[in-house]
Design a protein around this motif. Sequence first.
Motif, PDB file in Angstrom:
ATOM      1  N   THR A  73     -11.840 -13.335  13.092  1.00 44.30           N
ATOM      2  CA  THR A  73     -10.654 -13.380  13.946  1.00 44.30           C
ATOM      3  C   THR A  73     -10.585 -12.211  14.932  1.00 44.30           C
ATOM      4  O   THR A  73      -9.706 -12.185  15.783  1.00 44.30           O
ATOM      5  N   VAL A  74     -11.500 -11.253  14.815  1.00 46.83           N
ATOM      6  CA  VAL A  74     -11.600 -10.219  15.842  1.00 46.83           C
ATOM      7  C   VAL A  74     -12.112 -10.831  17.143  1.00 46.83           C
ATOM      8  O   VAL A  74     -11.623 -10.515  18.232  1.00 46.83           O
ATOM      9  N   TRP A  75     -13.068 -11.741  17.031  1.00 48.46           N
ATOM     10  CA  TRP A  75     -13.767 -12.257  18.211  1.00 48.46           C
ATOM     11  C   TRP A  75     -13.540 -13.740  18.469  1.00 48.46           C
ATOM     12  O   TRP A  75     -13.656 -14.195  19.620  1.00 48.46           O
ATOM     13  N   LEU A  76     -13.244 -14.526  17.433  1.00 54.62           N
ATOM     14  CA  LEU A  76     -13.083 -15.962  17.607  1.00 54.62           C
ATOM     15  C   LEU A  76     -11.603 -16.320  17.704  1.00 54.62           C
ATOM     16  O   LEU A  76     -10.777 -15.801  16.939  1.00 54.62           O
ATOM     17  N   LEU A  77     -11.269 -17.214  18.604  1.00 57.40           N
ATOM     18  CA  LEU A  77      -9.888 -17.595  18.865  1.00 57.40           C
ATOM     19  C   LEU A  77      -9.692 -19.089  18.606  1.00 57.40           C
ATOM     20  O   LEU A  77     -10.638 -19.868  18.659  1.00 57.40           O
ATOM     21  N   GLN A  78      -8.463 -19.470  18.300  1.00 54.21           N
ATOM     22  CA  GLN A  78      -8.116 -20.877  18.109  1.00 54.21           C
ATOM     23  C   GLN A  78      -6.811 -21.147  18.838  1.00 54.21           C
ATOM     24  O   GLN A  78      -5.756 -20.677  18.410  1.00 54.21           O
ATOM     25  N   ARG A  79      -6.899 -21.849  19.925  1.00 52.56           N
ATOM     26  CA  ARG A  79      -5.697 -22.109  20.718  1.00 52.56           C
ATOM     27  C   ARG A  79      -4.636 -22.817  19.870  1.00 52.56           C
ATOM     28  O   ARG A  79      -4.903 -23.807  19.208  1.00 52.56           O
ATOM     29  N   GLY A  80      -3.428 -22.269  19.877  1.00 53.01           N
ATOM     30  CA  GLY A  80      -2.309 -22.873  19.170  1.00 53.01           C
ATOM     31  C   GLY A  80      -2.131 -22.414  17.740  1.00 53.01           C
ATOM     32  O   GLY A  80      -1.156 -22.797  17.091  1.00 53.01           O
ATOM     33  N   SER A  81      -3.027 -21.583  17.229  1.00 57.37           N
ATOM     34  CA  SER A  81      -2.916 -21.157  15.828  1.00 57.37           C
ATOM     35  C   SER A  81      -2.215 -19.806  15.704  1.00 57.37           C
ATOM     36  O   SER A  81      -2.529 -18.878  16.449  1.00 57.37           O
ATOM     37  N   PRO A  82      -1.270 -19.678  14.744  1.00 55.84           N
ATOM     38  CA  PRO A  82      -0.651 -18.375  14.507  1.00 55.84           C
ATOM     39  C   PRO A  82      -1.621 -17.399  13.855  1.00 55.84           C
ATOM     40  O   PRO A  82      -1.373 -16.198  13.804  1.00 55.84           O
ATOM     41  N   GLU A  83      -2.742 -17.915  13.322  1.00 51.63           N
ATOM     42  CA  GLU A  83      -3.752 -17.072  12.688  1.00 51.63           C
ATOM     43  C   GLU A  83      -4.696 -16.447  13.720  1.00 51.63           C
ATOM     44  O   GLU A  83      -5.531 -15.618  13.368  1.00 51.63           O
ATOM     45  N   SER A  84      -4.570 -16.854  14.980  1.00 52.47           N
ATOM     46  CA  SER A  84      -5.452 -16.377  16.035  1.00 52.47           C
ATOM     47  C   SER A  84      -4.714 -15.416  16.955  1.00 52.47           C
ATOM     48  O   SER A  84      -3.493 -15.495  17.119  1.00 52.47           O
ATOM     49  N   LYS A  85      -5.469 -14.508  17.561  1.00 52.18           N
ATOM     50  CA  LYS A  85      -4.896 -13.709  18.637  1.00 52.18           C
ATOM     51  C   LYS A  85      -4.722 -14.592  19.867  1.00 52.18           C
ATOM     52  O   LYS A  85      -5.279 -15.690  19.936  1.00 52.18           O
ATOM     53  N   GLU A  86      -3.986 -14.102  20.825  1.00 52.97           N
ATOM     54  CA  GLU A  86      -3.761 -14.877  22.041  1.00 52.97           C
ATOM     55  C   GLU A  86      -5.088 -15.097  22.770  1.00 52.97           C
ATOM     56  O   GLU A  86      -5.999 -14.266  22.712  1.00 52.97           O
ATOM     57  N   ILE A  87      -5.189 -16.222  23.449  1.00 54.70           N
ATOM     58  CA  ILE A  87      -6.395 -16.551  24.192  1.00 54.70           C
ATOM     59  C   ILE A  87      -6.664 -15.464  25.237  1.00 54.70           C
ATOM     60  O   ILE A  87      -5.764 -15.032  25.956  1.00 54.70           O
ATOM     61  N   GLY A  88      -7.913 -15.014  25.291  1.00 53.49           N
ATOM     62  CA  GLY A  88      -8.288 -13.970  26.235  1.00 53.49           C
ATOM     63  C   GLY A  88      -8.177 -12.567  25.675  1.00 53.49           C
ATOM     64  O   GLY A  88      -8.480 -11.598  26.380  1.00 53.49           O
ATOM     65  N   ARG A  89      -7.755 -12.438  24.406  1.00 52.71           N
ATOM     66  CA  ARG A  89      -7.583 -11.106  23.823  1.00 52.71           C
ATOM     67  C   ARG A  89      -8.550 -10.853  22.682  1.00 52.71           C
ATOM     68  O   ARG A  89      -8.261 -10.076  21.777  1.00 52.71           O
ATOM     69  N   ALA A  90      -9.702 -11.498  22.725  1.00 51.24           N
ATOM     70  CA  ALA A  90     -10.716 -11.264  21.695  1.00 51.24           C
ATOM     71  C   ALA A  90     -11.227  -9.829  21.794  1.00 51.24           C
ATOM     72  O   ALA A  90     -11.244  -9.226  22.873  1.00 51.24           O
TER      73      ALA A  90
END
Length: 219
Positions: A73-90
Amino acid sequence: MANGLTLAFGCGFLLTLAGQALAGHAEYNNDLIATGLSPLPFGAYLLSTDFAVDVTENWQSEYLQFFLYIYATVWLLQRGSPESKEIGRAGTGTDAEQKTGRHARASSPAWAAAGGVRQVLYSRSLGILMCGLFLLSWLAQSIAGCAAFNEQHLRELQAPISWGQYLTAADFWDRTLQNWQSELLAVGSMAIFSVYLRHRGSPESKPVGAAHDSTGVEG
């Protein structure tokens, strides 16, 4: 209660471990009796390799799950997930965002304000701990599994194998991979289902009225 989550899961862990011990003991003795051997006392079963391998094979897969999720989750993102950072903030973030070094606050942990190796280690301490616990429990599983495997072989009048040989045996990888695949399935399911489904009041869910594509927002 300030520590309610830890206490609840800690009690649940002890209760389920006790239940596993009772059920495992009964099953183990059924197998012994079926082969014409005397049943094993409960205390002896708790110290047996059979119980040890059953416990540690579950522990290692759980710690693997957290280790992978922390780092992924430092580098991989999932659009729409609360478990992910905001898109573009990897990425690992700036010192200002992480409140490290000269950006540390009075309430920050001491090693967050320190420089050099101490800050590098503390900045990754959770992932390092989970990785270490995974490797230790996986090692324990392999040692206990080898002993349990050889015990079964000796009952069947077959020659035992070495620990190194056991690491390439189907029994070891069957025990390992059946746990890994279940953890990866659970984490992947949580990541995608949390995009579209909600649970009011949970930090693992977005607010009930949040848009499906809202990312990194917790309810």
